[in-house]
Design a protein around this motif. Structure first.
Motif, PDB file in Angstrom:
ATOM      1  N   SER A 197      65.801  74.857 107.991  1.00  0.00           N
ATOM      2  CA  SER A 197      64.424  74.522 108.389  1.00  0.00           C
ATOM      3  C   SER A 197      64.361  74.376 109.907  1.00  0.00           C
ATOM      4  CB  SER A 197      64.005  73.211 107.711  1.00  0.00           C
ATOM      5  OG  SER A 197      64.897  72.177 108.073  1.00  0.00           O
ATOM      6  N   PRO A 198      63.151  74.399 110.493  1.00  0.00           N
ATOM      7  CA  PRO A 198      63.028  74.296 111.964  1.00  0.00           C
ATOM      8  C   PRO A 198      63.630  72.992 112.479  1.00  0.00           C
ATOM      9  CG  PRO A 198      60.969  75.023 110.987  1.00  0.00           C
ATOM     10  CD  PRO A 198      61.859  74.617 109.840  1.00  0.00           C
ATOM     11  N   CYS A 199      64.276  73.081 113.604  1.00  0.00           N
ATOM     12  CA  CYS A 199      64.923  71.921 114.206  1.00  0.00           C
ATOM     13  C   CYS A 199      63.897  71.191 115.087  1.00  0.00           C
ATOM     14  CB  CYS A 199      66.119  72.358 115.028  1.00  0.00           C
ATOM     15  SG  CYS A 199      67.029  70.961 115.764  1.00  0.00           S
ATOM     16  N   LEU A 200      63.766  69.857 114.911  1.00  0.00           N
ATOM     17  CA  LEU A 200      62.827  69.043 115.683  1.00  0.00           C
ATOM     18  C   LEU A 200      63.485  68.375 116.870  1.00  0.00           C
ATOM     19  CD1 LEU A 200      60.980  67.317 112.675  1.00  0.00           C
ATOM     20  CD2 LEU A 200      60.362  69.405 113.904  1.00  0.00           C
ATOM     21  N   TYR A 201      64.797  68.474 116.986  1.00  0.00           N
ATOM     22  CA  TYR A 201      65.477  67.796 118.087  1.00  0.00           C
ATOM     23  C   TYR A 201      65.745  68.730 119.258  1.00  0.00           C
ATOM     24  CZ  TYR A 201      69.027  65.037 120.545  1.00  0.00           C
ATOM     25  OH  TYR A 201      69.731  64.333 121.493  1.00  0.00           O
ATOM     26  N   GLU A 202      65.761  70.003 119.038  1.00  0.00           N
ATOM     27  CA  GLU A 202      66.091  70.942 120.104  1.00  0.00           C
ATOM     28  C   GLU A 202      65.104  70.892 121.279  1.00  0.00           C
ATOM     29  OE1 GLU A 202      66.619  74.827 118.608  1.00  0.00           O
ATOM     30  OE2 GLU A 202      68.543  74.386 117.625  1.00  0.00           O
ATOM     31  N   LEU A 250      78.974  61.077 127.523  1.00  0.00           N
ATOM     32  CA  LEU A 250      77.884  62.015 127.307  1.00  0.00           C
ATOM     33  C   LEU A 250      76.600  61.241 127.007  1.00  0.00           C
ATOM     34  CD1 LEU A 250      76.942  64.985 126.911  1.00  0.00           C
ATOM     35  CD2 LEU A 250      77.574  64.718 124.489  1.00  0.00           C
ATOM     36  N   ARG A 251      75.479  61.695 127.630  1.00  0.00           N
ATOM     37  CA  ARG A 251      74.163  61.097 127.400  1.00  0.00           C
ATOM     38  C   ARG A 251      73.322  62.050 126.569  1.00  0.00           C
ATOM     39  NH1 ARG A 251      72.223  58.133 133.031  1.00  0.00           N
ATOM     40  NH2 ARG A 251      74.158  56.979 133.413  1.00  0.00           N
ATOM     41  N   LEU A 252      72.817  61.529 125.468  1.00  0.00           N
ATOM     42  CA  LEU A 252      72.012  62.345 124.579  1.00  0.00           C
ATOM     43  C   LEU A 252      70.570  61.826 124.609  1.00  0.00           C
ATOM     44  CD1 LEU A 252      74.415  62.645 121.518  1.00  0.00           C
ATOM     45  CD2 LEU A 252      73.980  64.336 123.290  1.00  0.00           C
ATOM     46  N   PRO A 253      69.599  62.709 124.887  1.00  0.00           N
ATOM     47  CA  PRO A 253      68.194  62.258 124.953  1.00  0.00           C
ATOM     48  C   PRO A 253      67.660  61.921 123.569  1.00  0.00           C
ATOM     49  CG  PRO A 253      68.327  64.636 125.173  1.00  0.00           C
ATOM     50  CD  PRO A 253      69.747  64.150 125.175  1.00  0.00           C
ATOM     51  N   ALA A 254      66.666  61.014 123.519  1.00  0.00           N
ATOM     52  CA  ALA A 254      66.093  60.597 122.242  1.00  0.00           C
ATOM     53  C   ALA A 254      64.696  60.045 122.466  1.00  0.00           C
ATOM     54  CB  ALA A 254      66.976  59.543 121.590  1.00  0.00           C
ATOM     55  N   THR A 273      62.087  54.459 113.618  1.00  0.00           N
ATOM     56  CA  THR A 273      61.570  54.581 112.257  1.00  0.00           C
ATOM     57  C   THR A 273      62.531  55.276 111.300  1.00  0.00           C
ATOM     58  OG1 THR A 273      60.498  56.682 112.852  1.00  0.00           O
ATOM     59  CG2 THR A 273      59.191  54.655 113.112  1.00  0.00           C
ATOM     60  N   ALA A 274      63.709  55.758 111.782  1.00  0.00           N
ATOM     61  CA  ALA A 274      64.632  56.528 110.931  1.00  0.00           C
ATOM     62  C   ALA A 274      65.411  55.642 109.979  1.00  0.00           C
ATOM     63  CB  ALA A 274      65.604  57.340 111.799  1.00  0.00           C
ATOM     64  N   SER A 275      65.721  54.410 110.427  1.00  0.00           N
ATOM     65  CA  SER A 275      66.506  53.534 109.549  1.00  0.00           C
ATOM     66  C   SER A 275      66.307  52.094 109.973  1.00  0.00           C
ATOM     67  CB  SER A 275      67.994  53.892 109.627  1.00  0.00           C
ATOM     68  OG  SER A 275      68.558  53.426 110.840  1.00  0.00           O
ATOM     69  N   PRO A 276      66.536  51.163 109.097  1.00  0.00           N
ATOM     70  CA  PRO A 276      66.422  49.747 109.460  1.00  0.00           C
ATOM     71  C   PRO A 276      67.356  49.360 110.594  1.00  0.00           C
ATOM     72  CG  PRO A 276      66.475  50.012 107.084  1.00  0.00           C
ATOM     73  CD  PRO A 276      66.778  51.348 107.664  1.00  0.00           C
ATOM     74  N   PHE A 277      68.502  49.992 110.667  1.00  0.00           N
ATOM     75  CA  PHE A 277      69.444  49.647 111.726  1.00  0.00           C
ATOM     76  C   PHE A 277      68.849  49.939 113.096  1.00  0.00           C
ATOM     77  CE2 PHE A 277      72.717  50.967 114.738  1.00  0.00           C
ATOM     78  CZ  PHE A 277      73.604  49.899 114.704  1.00  0.00           C
ATOM     79  N   PHE A 278      68.335  51.141 113.286  1.00  0.00           N
ATOM     80  CA  PHE A 278      67.787  51.506 114.601  1.00  0.00           C
ATOM     81  C   PHE A 278      66.458  50.795 114.855  1.00  0.00           C
ATOM     82  CE2 PHE A 278      70.775  55.019 114.111  1.00  0.00           C
ATOM     83  CZ  PHE A 278      71.341  55.053 115.387  1.00  0.00           C
ATOM     84  N   ALA A 335      78.170  62.562 116.514  1.00  0.00           N
ATOM     85  CA  ALA A 335      76.851  62.057 116.915  1.00  0.00           C
ATOM     86  C   ALA A 335      75.764  63.111 116.799  1.00  0.00           C
ATOM     87  CB  ALA A 335      76.916  61.529 118.346  1.00  0.00           C
ATOM     88  N   TRP A 336      76.178  64.383 116.842  1.00  0.00           N
ATOM     89  CA  TRP A 336      75.173  65.453 116.836  1.00  0.00           C
ATOM     90  C   TRP A 336      74.302  65.434 115.573  1.00  0.00           C
ATOM     91  CZ3 TRP A 336      73.243  68.407 120.422  1.00  0.00           C
ATOM     92  CH2 TRP A 336      72.582  69.589 120.071  1.00  0.00           C
ATOM     93  N   PRO A 337      74.855  65.397 114.354  1.00  0.00           N
ATOM     94  CA  PRO A 337      73.948  65.344 113.185  1.00  0.00           C
ATOM     95  C   PRO A 337      73.145  64.052 113.125  1.00  0.00           C
ATOM     96  CG  PRO A 337      76.227  65.074 112.496  1.00  0.00           C
ATOM     97  CD  PRO A 337      76.273  65.452 113.941  1.00  0.00           C
ATOM     98  N   ILE A 338      73.656  62.947 113.684  1.00  0.00           N
ATOM     99  CA  ILE A 338      72.911  61.683 113.652  1.00  0.00           C
ATOM    100  C   ILE A 338      71.658  61.794 114.517  1.00  0.00           C
ATOM    101  CG2 ILE A 338      73.016  59.265 114.337  1.00  0.00           C
ATOM    102  CD1 ILE A 338      75.929  59.242 113.518  1.00  0.00           C
ATOM    103  N   LEU A 339      71.795  62.368 115.716  1.00  0.00           N
ATOM    104  CA  LEU A 339      70.614  62.518 116.589  1.00  0.00           C
ATOM    105  C   LEU A 339      69.585  63.443 115.946  1.00  0.00           C
ATOM    106  CD1 LEU A 339      70.111  61.216 119.401  1.00  0.00           C
ATOM    107  CD2 LEU A 339      72.444  61.039 118.586  1.00  0.00           C
ATOM    108  N   HIS A 340      70.035  64.495 115.314  1.00  0.00           N
ATOM    109  CA  HIS A 340      69.109  65.396 114.623  1.00  0.00           C
ATOM    110  C   HIS A 340      68.379  64.663 113.507  1.00  0.00           C
ATOM    111  CE1 HIS A 340      69.825  69.576 116.129  1.00  0.00           C
ATOM    112  NE2 HIS A 340      70.865  68.958 116.684  1.00  0.00           N
ATOM    113  N   HIS A 341      69.124  63.840 112.761  1.00  0.00           N
ATOM    114  CA  HIS A 341      68.502  63.143 111.643  1.00  0.00           C
ATOM    115  C   HIS A 341      67.510  62.090 112.143  1.00  0.00           C
ATOM    116  CE1 HIS A 341      68.368  61.942 107.408  1.00  0.00           C
ATOM    117  NE2 HIS A 341      68.289  60.677 107.847  1.00  0.00           N
ATOM    118  N   LEU A 342      67.819  61.417 113.264  1.00  0.00           N
ATOM    119  CA  LEU A 342      66.910  60.400 113.795  1.00  0.00           C
ATOM    120  C   LEU A 342      65.570  60.991 114.199  1.00  0.00           C
ATOM    121  CD1 LEU A 342      69.322  58.199 115.972  1.00  0.00           C
ATOM    122  CD2 LEU A 342      68.394  57.692 113.711  1.00  0.00           C
TER     123      LEU A 342
END
Length: 1001
Positions: free
Chosen positions: A795-800, A821-825, A832-837, A863-870
């Protein structure tokens, strides 16, 4: 020429003691004066003392050399006598005396000296010597049937018809029918024959005598002159000549054998008899010559002499001769030895104190066993006990070679062909000895012969019981596919003498066919007269087949081209091939007909041997093997044995699935050859399992299986639970035994314990797969959550968009990894992705006010799949990034790190997506069984269920399924709970944690 030496009329010698009659000489007879001057001792004495010179001269004059000291003079006398002949009118004082002196000197001095025989031959002495013998033979008296000097080839055999001299007659007396030769002729023959016999001890002289035609004169003398001393020396010369194969044939052709036999029966002198016996022994140098000797009556006189208890020297000569004559023992040899009364003395000599006599006698007895006509009499004389005792003694010797045991093994096996000898052998401990041979790998070349011998005990119930107790059945099963031995085929005359031959002019070799036919039908070997050809014998051809079972499979029939040699083409259409496995199959068939054969035949070794033969035979297997298997599976008494020994599982694995014990876990090269007949083997396996199903679902079978599962030993209970899916088709039966009464729980809990069978895990994987089909016969059960093997298109990627040079929307937050490494977010999307965040980024923690939030313990790939999932990506393919390719470990990988982080950050959707990625890469349709254990080691319940579903899936080949289960058991270790729960969920088609059967212990 006239030297006047007197001749003593009794100056004779016999062959065995001629070497002791040498006359000492001074060696001056051939020393000239010039030679004497070269002797340093003599020259020293001459110079030292004049008196010594005088004494020495006197002695030399007294010892003046005589003409006979010269080889030239002796040869001249021999040549003259050969040319002039004897009795040619010349005066005895000028003719015979010099010849006698010359012959005496040749015998006692020249021939016996070192190199004397070679010099005598080189100087041409053999030609005049043979000429002299020809003239002497012609001058002597001749019997009425042939003239003097004529060839004796027409002399009829008189071995047993000639009259024997009375005990009181003189040893050297001539036969009354033949006048004694003149004293001059006798003395000349004595010396000439002695010289010739001594010369024939060397090979070159033997060849020269044969070239000069010296054999015929000797045979003529043997025929014409019946004096013991001359017969002795003639036999000795012929015996020496017979050491050459060519000369041996000429002696036979010249007709010497009947004359030697006649001499043996007529003479009374022990030394003469020894010479004749030795000549007969040397003449037995080939099978053809041994047969000729036996047919001309040479054996019976030897046996009669042996029975007369001769002196020790003659006894040794007799047993040595009989040993040669009995090699490849012919019928004529055995008959004559038995008629001559030699069996009893031979058995008695087997305990002779002299080793040479003892060993030769035992070999004679072993050779005689090749003839069936003499074996009963040999057993009556005590031969069975003697041969068994000697074989037992030799097997007990540490240094005894197998070659020394071979003739005794052959003899003992042949003795098993007669009922009277089988009884003696059984009582003397022969069964234990034969079983010891079968267990000995060094005796593998004799195993087929031993098994064929044991067929003789086919209807001896006591012996069969003893053999079964000694462990015969697994040994027989091992013989079915063993290598063929080097044993030679036995002839027709070695067949059992329980049915003697009837020698008729029309068919001398047909045998007692009517009596044999009656016995075969009465004992069950044949169904009727049409099943038996006149050429049939129990030892070399198979019995006709047993009545066919209705359960026998039809695809494995034997082609008609495999008819045994010698069988009539008009024999019964039901005849079977009789290869080297025939005796073993016949015995196994006999054991399988017992009311309860389970203890011997329904065992792992026995079943493996039968199945190895059925699936590994180079041609179509014998129908008898198929009937044995069918008979066992149809016998209710064998049901529990099939369950306890994992026999049903073995039948399915080997025949239906095509996996033999040797093919597990690595495939063997013969798998390709077996696959050519896999369809036929599968049909046979299904038929045998169907037979077991009929027994299991009967009232007796239900009770037996219930008893095993509830009251059996722990091993029996596990074996019963494993076997039930193979032989139970009624749902009420297998549900009650496996589910209600805990059979499945027992099987699953036994997976992580020490395996009770080498193929236990293979059997268990197959059993669980069969049970899964029984539970869900229409299709494979759905195990929740089902991990798709083929994901939808990404499916289309929303993090790219946040990663480009002009991010849209602009990131308001960066995550800092341990690597810097710094990853933008986006803060709102991440919160809203999880109670933890949500607590971390929008709560009261300090990170809620920070623009650079650290994420500890994460690598960039994890960390890459986590940022995509967030940021809302689902199925964009980012979850595949941290998963290593197949063949690489998952423990300690970035995939395990990502799964741990997803759980720590409370991202269950990401966990599912990562598990789907792991299953897609490592547990696909073409996945490797070794990867199943790697996936299970991650300890994820969903992945464990997926591993179990992949293992027990109906689309998996049996070998991959079993290898995957092996990997699961190794990965589970001592913690069996997760594995058993996952397997139970897959088998029963229920969700983990949902309603369904449990494993509470």
């Amino acid at each position: 020429m006239g030297l006047g030496i007197s001749w003593h009329p009794d100056n004779r010698c016999s062959a065995p003691s001629e070497s002791s009659l040498a006359i000492p000489t001074t060696q001056l007879t051939s020393t000239t004066r010039a030679e004497d001057s070269r002797d340093p001792g003599i020259q020293h004495r001459k110079r030292k003392c004049p008196l010594a010179r005088a004494i020495l001269g006197t002695k030399m004059a007294a010892a003046k050399s005589t003409p006979t000291d010269s080889l030239s003079f002796c040869l001249a006398q021999l040549t003259a006598a050969a040319g002039e002949g004897l009795g040619g009118g010349k005066d005895t004082a000028t003719n015979e005396t010099p010849l006698g002196r010359a012959l005496l000197a040749l015998r006692t001095r020249h021939v016996k000296a070192a190199g004397g025989i070679e010099r005598f031959r080189a100087r041409g002495g053999l030609r005049p010597l043979l000429a002299l013998l020809r003239r002497a033979a012609a001058a002597g008296p001749a019997p009425s049937q042939a003239g003097a000097g004529s060839a004796p080839s027409s002399v009829e055999s008189a071995a047993s018809s000639g009259p024997s001299p009375s005990p009181g007659s003189a040893p050297s007396a001539a036969s009354p029918a033949t006048p004694s030769p003149p004293a001059r002729l006798r003395k000349t023959l004595d010396l000439a024959l002695s010289i010739l016999a001594n010369c024939c001890t060397e090979g070159a002289c033997r060849a020269e005598v044969r070239r000069l035609g010296g054999i015929l004169p000797l045979v003529t003398i043997l025929q014409c002159v019946k004096t013991d001393s001359i017969q002795n020396r003639t036999a000795r010369a012929l015996g020496n000549l017979a050491m050459e194969p060519e000369s041996c044939g000429d002696i036979h052709s010249a007709g010497a054998v009947p004359l030697l036999v006649e001499s043996l029966t007529a003479c009374q002198d022990s030394q003469c008899r020894q010479s004749v016996v030795r000549a007969l022994r040397n003449l037995a140098d080939s099978p053809q010559h041994r047969l000729a000797l036996a047919q001309q009556g040479a054996v019976r006189p030897l046996a009669e002499l042996l029975a007369a208890a001769p002196d020790p020297a003659l006894t040794l000569a007799l047993v040595r001769a009989l040993l040669e004559l009995s090699r490849g023992c012919s019928r004529a040899c055995a008959e004559q030895l038995s008629l001559g009364g030699g069996l009893g003395p031979l058995v008695g000599l087997a305990s002779h104190p002299k080793r040479a006599v003892r060993e030769a006698t035992i070999l004679i007895l072993a050779n005689l066993c090749a003839q069936g006509l003499v074996r009963p009499a040999l057993g009556n004389a005590g031969g069975v006990e003697v041969l068994l005792g000697e074989l037992r003694r030799r097997r007990g010797l540490n240094g005894a070679s197998p070659a020394s045991q071979q003739p005794l093994v052959r003899a003992v096996c042949l003795l098993c062909r007669e009922a009277i000898n089988r009884a003696r052998l059984r009582d003397a401990g022969g069964l234990e000895l034969l079983m010891g041979l079968l267990r000995d790998p060094r005796a593998s070349a004799w195993h087929p012969r031993v098994v064929a011998a044991l067929v003789g005990f086919l209807y001896d119930t006591g012996a069969l019981g003893r053999l079964q107790a000694l462990g015969l059945v697994p040994l027989l099963a091992g013989q079915l596919c063993g290598e063929a031995g080097d044993e030679e085929e036995e002839g027709r005359e070695a067949a059992s003498w329980d049915f003697p031959e009837e020698r008729t002019p029309e068919r001398a070799e047909a045998g007692s066919f009517r009596s044999l036919q009656s016995w075969l039908i009465s004992e069950g070997y044949a169904a009727g007269p049409g099943d038996i050809s006149p050429d049939w014998s129990p030892e070399c051809c198979p019995p006709p087949p047993e009545p066919a079972d209705l359960t026998s499979p039809t695809p494995l029939r034997t082609p008609r081209a495999l008819r045994p040699p010698g069988r009539s083409p008009t024999a019964s259409a039901a005849e079977e091939p009789w290869g080297r496995e025939g005796p073993a199959l016949l015995l196994l068939s006999r054991f399988s007909q017992a009311p309860d054969p389970s203890g011997a035949l329904v065992t792992g070794p026995a079943l493996c041997g039968l199945l190895a033969y059925v699936t590994g035979a180079p041609g179509p297997p014998s129908p008898r093997a198929l009937r044995i298997l069918a008979r066992l599976t149809c016998n209710p008494a064998c049901l529990e044995a099939f369950v306890r020994s994992y026999g049903a599982a073995l039948l399915r694995a080997w025949l239906v699935l095509g996996v033999a014990p040797d093919d597990w876990p690595a495939l063997r090269s013969r798998q390709a050859r077996r696959s050519q007949h896999q369809h036929q083997h599968r049909e046979l396996g299904e038929m045998l399992l169907q037979n077991l199903t009929v027994q299991a679902e009967s009232p007796f079978g239900v009770g037996a299986l219930t008893h095993l599962l509830l009251s059996g030993s722990p091993e029996d209970r596990v074996a019963c639970a494993l076997t039930l899916p193979f032989i139970c088709r009624k749902p009420s039966l297998w549900r009650r035994l496996l589910l209600d009464q805990g059979g499945l729980r027992l099987l699953l809990s036994a997976l992580t314990r020490p395996a009770p069978h080498p193929l236990f895990l293979f059997f268990a994987a197959d059993s669980l797969s069969c049970l899964q089909v029984l539970v869900s016969p229409t299709g494979s059960p759905a195990v929740l959550p089902a991990i798709p093997l083929d994901l939808d298109p990404p499916s289309p990627c929303l993090y790219e968009p946040l990663l480009g040079p002009a991010p849209m929307p602009a990131p308001d937050l960066h995550f800092l990894l341990d690597s810097g490494l710094r990853l933008p977010a986006q803060r709102a999307a991440s919160a809203t992705a999880s109670p933890f965040f949500r607590a971390l980024l929008a709560g009261s923690f300090a990170e809620a006010q920070m623009d650079l939030v650290p994420l500890r313990g994460l690598s960039p790939s994890a960390a890459w799949p986590i940022l995509h999932h967030l940021h809302g990506c689902r199925g964009c393919g980012a979850a595949l990034g941290p998963v290593p390719p197949p063949g690489q470990p998952l423990l300690g990988s970035e995939a395990e790190e990502a799964l741990e982080a997803a759980g720590r950050f409370l991202l269950p959707g990401l966990e599912e997506e990562l598990e789907e990625a792991v299953g897609r890469i490592h547990l696909g349709p073409q996945g490797d069984p070794e990867s199943v254990g790697e996936v299970f080691r991650l300890g994820r319940p969903r992945l464990a269920a997926h591993c179990a579903r992949w293992t027990l899936g109906p689309e998996q080949c049996p070998r991959k399924r079993a290898l995957a289960l092996v990997g699961l058991v190794e990965a589970a270790g001592e913690e069996a709970g997760p594995l058993t729960k996952a397997l139970l969920a897959v088998v029963m088609g229920v969700e983990l944690g949902g309603k369904g059967p449990s494993l509470d212990c």
